[in-house]
Structure formats: structure tokens, C-alpha cells
Design a protein around this motif. Sequence first.
Motif, PDB file in Angstrom:
ATOM      1  N   PHE A   9     -75.453-105.318 -14.892  1.00 52.23           N
ATOM      2  CA  PHE A   9     -75.154-104.311 -13.876  1.00 52.23           C
ATOM      3  C   PHE A   9     -76.435-103.785 -13.217  1.00 52.23           C
ATOM      4  CE2 PHE A   9     -74.576 -99.720 -12.918  1.00 52.23           C
ATOM      5  CZ  PHE A   9     -73.824 -99.898 -11.766  1.00 52.23           C
ATOM      6  N   TYR A  18     -74.291-104.864  -4.013  1.00 52.83           N
ATOM      7  CA  TYR A  18     -73.783-104.293  -5.267  1.00 52.83           C
ATOM      8  C   TYR A  18     -74.078-102.804  -5.357  1.00 52.83           C
ATOM      9  CZ  TYR A  18     -72.865-109.106  -6.488  1.00 52.83           C
ATOM     10  OH  TYR A  18     -72.371-110.379  -6.484  1.00 52.83           O
ATOM     11  N   GLU A  21     -71.183-101.437  -3.406  1.00 53.42           N
ATOM     12  CA  GLU A  21     -69.915-101.606  -4.128  1.00 53.42           C
ATOM     13  C   GLU A  21     -69.774-100.561  -5.233  1.00 53.42           C
ATOM     14  OE1 GLU A  21     -69.100-106.369  -3.816  1.00 53.42           O
ATOM     15  OE2 GLU A  21     -69.001-105.445  -5.805  1.00 53.42           O
ATOM     16  N   SER A  22     -70.893-100.318  -5.931  1.00 46.25           N
ATOM     17  CA  SER A  22     -70.818 -99.393  -7.074  1.00 46.25           C
ATOM     18  C   SER A  22     -71.130 -97.952  -6.678  1.00 46.25           C
ATOM     19  CB  SER A  22     -71.811 -99.827  -8.154  1.00 46.25           C
ATOM     20  OG  SER A  22     -73.146 -99.718  -7.661  1.00 46.25           O
ATOM     21  N   LYS A  24     -74.116 -96.855  -6.533  1.00 46.83           N
ATOM     22  CA  LYS A  24     -75.220 -96.450  -7.413  1.00 46.83           C
ATOM     23  C   LYS A  24     -76.511 -97.189  -7.069  1.00 46.83           C
ATOM     24  CE  LYS A  24     -71.785 -95.534 -10.781  1.00 46.83           C
ATOM     25  NZ  LYS A  24     -70.927 -96.154 -11.805  1.00 46.83           N
ATOM     26  N   LYS A  92     -76.184 -91.888  -8.925  1.00 44.79           N
ATOM     27  CA  LYS A  92     -75.126 -91.990  -7.912  1.00 44.79           C
ATOM     28  C   LYS A  92     -75.674 -91.718  -6.517  1.00 44.79           C
ATOM     29  CE  LYS A  92     -70.756 -90.801 -10.107  1.00 44.79           C
ATOM     30  NZ  LYS A  92     -69.709 -89.755 -10.183  1.00 44.79           N
TER      31      LYS A  92
END
Lengths: 249, 249
Positions: A9, A18, A21-22, A24, A92
Motif C-alpha cells: 500500500f 493510487y 484512489e485512497s 492518502k 489523509k
Amino acid sequence: MLSKNTVKFIKSLHQKKYRFESGKFFVEGEKSVQEVLSSNFETELLLATELFLEKNQKLLESFRGELISVSPKQLESLGQYQSNDSCLAVVKMKANQPFSPEKDELIIALDDVRDPGNLGTILRIADWYGIKNLVFSPQTAELYNPKVIQSSMGSFTRVNFFYGDLEQIFQKWNLPVYGAFLDGENVHQIKRVQPGVILMGNESKGISEKLEKWISKKVTIPAFGNAESLNVAIATAIICDNFKRILGS
Amino acid sequence: MLSKNTVKFIKSLHQKKYRFESGKFFVEGEKSVQEVLSSNFETELLLATELFLEKNQKLLESFRGELISVSPKQLESLGQYQSNDSCLAVVKMKANQPFSPEKDELIIALDDVRDPGNLGTILRIADWYGIKNLVFSPQTAELYNPKVIQSSMGSFTRVNFFYGDLEQIFQKWNLPVYGAFLDGENVHQIKRVQPGVILMGNESKGISEKLEKWISKKVTIPAFGNAESLNVAIATAIICDNFKRILGS
């Protein structure tokens, strides 16, 4: 313990796709992580060496995320630093929330500044000069790119920013817009300015044509030699310095 | 035709050791190569695409070195650029020749500025502000590093520089030395300066202790926000801008 899934991750967060998408991104190195932990960003996961944990006990008392103890070698395989003996945080992103400027503040607007190192350096400059609010055209570098985070040296935690259509924003704000051009008024000779927006353009193309009609005043950094241009972060710093000098506070 | 030996030689120039053994370095990209060809540097070898040769016929008329026609793909395998559709030049280093400054000029001295990108950016700033002469401590980044050449955007051809012991040099020159510190006189409030040396320190340690006794005046860039420091190239630019404004020419 550091699981394979966590490793996978964190490595995925090197890619913009990514990150979005996350929702983060990651921050590494002692100083930047200390700053993000002290900020209103939410840190979900902290990977830290024994050394970092010992040195930062006080700061970590209020930390509510997940904490994993790791070795420097593990850290180095996850982030972009060649050596990292302290920490890496997964944080975040903030929502892309437009702000409403005050009438008496300086704001920086970036029109397609593409290089992440330039964006990070500009955040640090804004933070030095007490400029709290920045606005970016959609094609400006992504703030959560690891190179932006790194070159901002923690300053990304102390400024507000959002991405949006600069034309619409300038129309809505109705503030003076100062554009950096090669044929404007010499910033050494300007005696008075009203606070407003300092607009800086793309590294190779400058300020885009469609934004020119929103410029209240073109400003220029005087040249004394033969270089054709200055790097955009350097130019931003010099214009901020002159504006702050003229505004006097 | 591009021989294997030439390929091997150019690739070796990515390393400092081989640059100093051969006394040569490389310059890539159209703008930088145009500048080096127009300068008093001696270009020994030029690898150029058909496109570059067509566009630069006039400039090449006086070129006396070896010329090899190559494809963009060949260029990209030789230099550090991901894409290069124009040229790469192999150029002779200049001797490390001390200069004697004039009484009425500004000079930049760097005390162990280690990052090649910072050094290149500082060369460009010097060139913008008409500062012709720079002096570097022995531990300052190597000027012929490809990253210095790239970030200077051709300005390395228009400035003079040498490496030497700054203490001895300051003693010999007997000029005012202005050091950038966090506790000096606010550059916005200085009304008069004498031309002299602007001394900038290492990225993390600042100006070394042994040089402090040579400082005539400590100067400071005023902070209005919370960033702890500015990048050394940014700070150099702001100090040069203020000094040029105060000197008025």
C-alpha cells in the motif's frame, strides 16, 4: 509488525493514481513528520524507528493512529529517501475546499507550475512570507506528490490551498491580480501596492493568454545581466519579498 | 559515426573522477549548447541531430571541433535527459584561475553549498543580477556536475569562478563581506551598502564558524510567517535583489 499489504500500500502511494484512489499520501523524514503530526492533517499510520519513538515521546502522546515500529532499512525501501533513520507517515488528503480571501491579504496563484520541486519551494516561500492562501490551476503539480512534500520542508501543513479554474476564481474574488511578466513595472520602483493576488506562470510558457485580461498590473524583476529568465520559485520569492517590503508588514 | 569508445568516454563524464582525469565535461540540450558554443569555453566534440544541425548552421560555421551526427535515441542514452532531440557537447574545463575583484562590484562567495541544483540556480541568479564573479569553498558542489550545468541554463558560460580557501581569499581581497544569517540586519531596512562579497553558507549548517570573523555585516531576510528557513538559492536571490535595489544600478 509491518505486513506485506502495508508495504504494498505504501509503495502504491508513490503513484498519483493510487494516492487519489485512497485519498492518502506519505510524508517522510523527522522534521516533516513532526510538522504533520502537529498540524490539522490526520495521520493514519506512522512507521517509526526506535530512535524516532524515543526522541518524540511527547509529540506522540496525542497520536491516535496506528503505530508500527520499523528499522531504517525498512523505511528506506518504502519512501523516496536514500537514507531515513526516523519515520514515514501515511496521511489523509484534505478536501479541495475553496477559501474566501480577506481584502488585506496577499495570495499566491499558480498557473500550471508543473515541477513538483518548484511547487514545494513556493509553499516554503509562502510560509516564510506569511502568505496563508494559495490557489492552483488544475494543471499545476499535485501537492501530495512526494517531491512537493519533501521540498516544502513541512510548510505544506501551514498553508491553505485549492485547485480550480483561475478565471472563475479571479472573477469571483474581484481582487487586484499582479502578474509576473518580462515587460511590467519594475518591482524596485513600485511605491505602493494594494494587497491581492500574485500570479505566477508556467515554467516555459509563463502566464497563459486567457488569464491576461484579469491582470491589474504587470510586474517585473529588474535584470542587470544576461540570463533570459529566472526559475519560477526564485521569481516568486523575489516578488513576495518586494511586495512585503512595500506593504511594510 | 559514433564509436563505442566515444560512447564509453561520454558516459564516463557522468562521474567526477573521469571529468577531472580528462579535464572535460558535457553539456546537453539546445539552449545550453548554443550558449557554450557562443562562449569562450572550448567545445571539442559535438554530437548533434539533423534537426539541430539545420537550425544552427550559422552558429556552427565557426565551430572547429569534431562533429558527429546522431539520432535522438543515441543522445538520450548518453546524457542525463530523458528526452533530447538536439545535441550534446563535450567541453574543456577552464583552469581554476583566481580573479582580482574590482572595488565597486558585487561578488558571491559560497561556503560549502553542496547541492548541484542549488549551485546551478545560483549561477543563473548571478547572471540575472549582473554579478560576474563567484568564489567557492573547496567543498562546494563541483561546477561541472551535469546537474549544475543543467540548472544554470547556460549561465555558467557568462560568469567567472574559482575554488579556494575563503579565509585566505577574504584576507587578500580586504572587501566588505556580507553574511546571510538569521540574526542580522533586516535587508528591507538597510539604506546603504558598499559593494563587496555576499557570502552564503551550507544548506544545513549555514556559514562556518571560522569565516564569521571575516563578516563585516550580518544580513537577514525578514520572515513574516513560520517557515524556519529558506533554500540557499532562494536566499541568495533575495539578498542579491535587495543589494541591487539599494545600490541602484
